[in-house]
Design a protein around this motif. Structure first.
Motif, PDB file in Angstrom:
ATOM      1  N   GLY A  62       0.808  -1.102  -0.011  1.00 19.87           N
ATOM      2  CA  GLY A  62      -0.121  -0.133   0.136  1.00 19.87           C
ATOM      3  C   GLY A  62       0.775   1.119   0.163  1.00 19.87           C
ATOM      4  O   GLY A  62       0.466   2.301  -0.120  1.00 19.87           O
ATOM      5  N   TRP A 228      -4.059 -10.987  -7.647  1.00 19.59           N
ATOM      6  CA  TRP A 228      -4.093 -10.198  -6.306  1.00 19.59           C
ATOM      7  C   TRP A 228      -3.885  -8.797  -6.786  1.00 19.59           C
ATOM      8  O   TRP A 228      -4.747  -8.160  -6.279  1.00 19.59           O
ATOM      9  N   ARG A 232      -6.539  -5.734  -6.496  1.00 17.64           N
ATOM     10  CA  ARG A 232      -6.435  -4.537  -5.479  1.00 17.64           C
ATOM     11  C   ARG A 232      -6.305  -3.471  -6.056  1.00 17.64           C
ATOM     12  O   ARG A 232      -7.005  -2.221  -5.620  1.00 17.64           O
ATOM     13  N   THR A 233      -5.939  -3.367  -7.174  1.00 20.04           N
ATOM     14  CA  THR A 233      -5.831  -2.025  -8.086  1.00 20.04           C
ATOM     15  C   THR A 233      -7.177  -1.988  -8.911  1.00 20.04           C
ATOM     16  O   THR A 233      -7.249  -0.623  -9.195  1.00 20.04           O
TER      17      THR A 233
END
Length: 371
Positions: A62, A228, A232-233
């Motif tokens: 992050g 993943w 996430r993006t």
């Protein structure tokens, strides 16, 4: 050769050679640091990529940096296995994450040396195996093997996966290929090597559930992380490519690298351009020797893809020598040539190269740019 034949006594000379070369490099780095007032520990564990890995170990994913030109450097570009291991070692030992990374790299370096020996020994004998490990340790960028970077870990996983392929240990090869895919993007080269070897085994008539399982397991590590990141993006399958694009990384067939060399040739840095051309020519010549040596297809596929991805990718060009570190099959023709020399001459040649590598490594790490 059976797995039992790879006991410590047989591999001990190779591990001793690796440790001696790495110790020489660290000693020269320490002496250089004392002369210029730099910290070897900081250079090895708390600069450049090692900082990104340590941040992931400490706080997960992050974190990102937005550059003045709008480019975004996200830590999602870094695969997770090394920071996972850093966190594990730090939890058990109480070390900082950077220092834990050095522990992981030290252990992984020995594992990589053992794996390289196993591959070379099984193909060309013990003498070539020892010399291949020594030559790999003495590469000009060998100091990276002692940094909190992922090259040593990846090379260890790749070497043992390839050994598993050569011995027909398909489950082991598949699991190690999956782990390599969680370590660096070039894990795709290990997956390709497993798949090509399996296709050739099928053509020879080999059929087993273990081989099928190994083939299915091999890509799971890289696929899981890429998917993943995409989730996430929110960018799906292209999410990881977008993350790498923020760093200026991509695959352009070597066009950006060619322009970089051309710019050097057209400037006062002309000698640097010639040196780059010579370096690329040397790598390609060594790969040609690998083919002439009739290395197994799995090794040729793996090494060829590592070389292609290193030379034909855009991005920070100073990192290209480091990106070639996992291409250890390039050292097998070198080791075979050294094996034909008398022991004293082979040792003297490697000692001279190791000394030059140690000096260059200290100079390199004390420079202004990341390796």
């Amino acid at each position: 050769m059976s797995v039992k034949d790879l006991g410590f006594r047989r591999v001990a000379p190779a591990l001793a050679a690796f440790a001696a070369v790495r110790l020489l490099g660290l000693t020269v780095l320490a002496l250089w640091g004392a002369a210029v007032d730099s910290s070897p520990h900081t250079l090895l564990s708390a600069r450049w990529d090692s900082l990104w890995y340590a941040r992931i170990a400490a706080g997960g994913y992050g974190y990102e940096v937005v550059l003045p030109n709008g480019d975004v450097h996200s830590n999602l570009a870094f695969f997770p296995l090394l920071p996972w291991l850093e966190r594990l070692v730090a939890t058990v030992t109480g070390l900082s994450y950077g220092s834990a990374g050095l522990v992981v790299s030290a252990v992984a370096g020995l594992a990589a040396a053992w794996g390289i020996f196993a591959v070379a020994d099984s193909l060309y004998g013990r003498r070539v195996g020892v010399l291949a490990v020594a030559a790999w340790a003495a590469l000009p960028v060998g100091i990276v093997q002692s940094m909190a970077y992922s090259e040593s870990l990846f090379t260890a996983l790749a070497a043992w996966a390839l050994y598993g392929v050569l011995r027909g240990h398909w489950l082991t090869a598949g699991l190690l290929a999956a782990a390599a895919g969680l370590t660096r993007p070039v894990g795709a080269a290990v997956v390709a090597a497993v798949w090509v070897a399996a296709v050739l085994a099928l053509r020879r008539g080999e059929r087993s559930w273990r081989m099928a399982a190994g083939v299915l397991l091999a890509p799971l590590g890289a696929a899981a992380y890429v998917l993943w990141v995409g989730a996430r993006t929110g960018d799906g399958l292209l999410g990881y490519l977008d993350v790498q694009g923020g760093w200026g990384n991509g695959f352009d067939g070597g066009w950006a690298f060619a322009r970089f060399i051309g710019a050097r040739l057209a400037s006062p840095a002309f000698p640097a351009g010639i040196a780059l051309i010579a370096g690329v020519a040397l790598v390609l010549w060594l790969y040609r020797l690998c083919v002439r040596q009739r290395q197994p297809a799995a090794l040729l596929v793996y090494c060829g893809l590592v070389v292609a991805l290193a030379l034909c990718a855009s991005g920070y060009f100073g990192s290209k020598p480091r990106l070639l570190l996992p291409a250890f099959p390039l050292m097998l023709p070198v080791a075979a040539a050294l094996a034909r020399l008398r022991t004293g001459r082979a040792v003297a040649a490697l000692a001279a190269v190791a000394a030059a590598s140690a000096v260059y490594g200290a100079f390199w790490l004390n420079g202004s740019g990341p390796p």
